[in-house]
Design a protein around this motif. Structure first.
Motif, short mmCIF file in Angstrom:
data_model
loop_
_atom_site.label_atom_id
_atom_site.label_comp_id
_atom_site.label_asym_id
_atom_site.label_seq_id
_atom_site.Cartn_x
_atom_site.Cartn_y
_atom_site.Cartn_z
N THR A 1 0.83 -1.20 0.00
CA THR A 1 0.00 0.00 0.00
C THR A 1 0.87 1.25 0.00
OG1 THR A 1 -1.76 -1.17 1.17
CG2 THR A 1 -1.82 1.24 1.23
N ILE A 2 1.90 1.27 0.82
CA ILE A 2 2.81 2.42 0.86
C ILE A 2 3.50 2.59 -0.48
CG2 ILE A 2 4.96 3.28 1.88
CD1 ILE A 2 3.99 2.06 4.54
N TYR A 3 3.94 1.49 -1.05
CA TYR A 3 4.61 1.52 -2.36
C TYR A 3 3.66 2.07 -3.42
CZ TYR A 3 7.09 -0.07 -6.51
OH TYR A 3 7.72 -0.13 -7.73
N GLN A 4 2.41 1.59 -3.43
CA GLN A 4 1.43 2.05 -4.42
C GLN A 4 1.11 3.54 -4.23
OE1 GLN A 4 0.24 0.30 -7.10
NE2 GLN A 4 -0.47 2.31 -7.68
N LYS A 5 0.99 3.98 -2.99
CA LYS A 5 0.74 5.41 -2.73
C LYS A 5 1.90 6.27 -3.22
CE LYS A 5 -3.22 4.97 -0.68
NZ LYS A 5 -4.45 5.46 -1.27
#
Length: 130
Positions: free
Chosen positions: A114-118
């Protein structure tokens, strides 16, 4: 993410060997981000003098920097210390404990992705606004 993937594999092996006589469950050593950062900084050229992490270029058209890339290998599995319950067959796998670890690993992996996608979304937004 590599750490989470390696841990998932080891935990799956523990569960699949829950009935194997004399099997000792294994786990991956927890990831120490501070040590990982120090290791990557010391492996870069010029790190002994500057003490900071430098970026590397992946394309010749990118901004030129003097860094290199630090690769982290796949973590090694180690036997769990002192299992608190061992079956009469010598198997020390406790399914409930392994399932709790798998759930925590899933949560950590989901948070990382999720952090990577954000981060990717933020970069796309900044490029579209220019």
């Amino acid at each position: 993410m590599h750490w989470n993937e390696a841990r998932q594999k080891v935990l799956s092996q523990n569960i699949s060997n829950a009935d194997t006589p004399n099997y000792t469950p294994m786990d991956i050593k927890p990831l120490d981000f501070k040590a990982l950062l120090k290791g990557s900084a010391s492996s870069l050229p010029g790190a002994a003098t500057s003490g900071s992490v430098q970026l590397s270029t992946t394309n010749p058209t990118h901004i030129s920097l003097n860094g290199g890339s630090a690769s982290s290998g796949i973590p090694a599995a180690t036997k769990e210390k002192d299992p608190y319950e061992i079956s009469p067959s010598g198997n020390a796998v406790i399914l409930e404990e392994q399932l709790l670890k798998m759930n925590q690993n899933y949560t950590d992996h989901h948070l990382t992705t999720t952090i990577y996608q954000k981060n990717i979304d933020m970069l796309k937004d900044s490029l579209e606004s220019q």
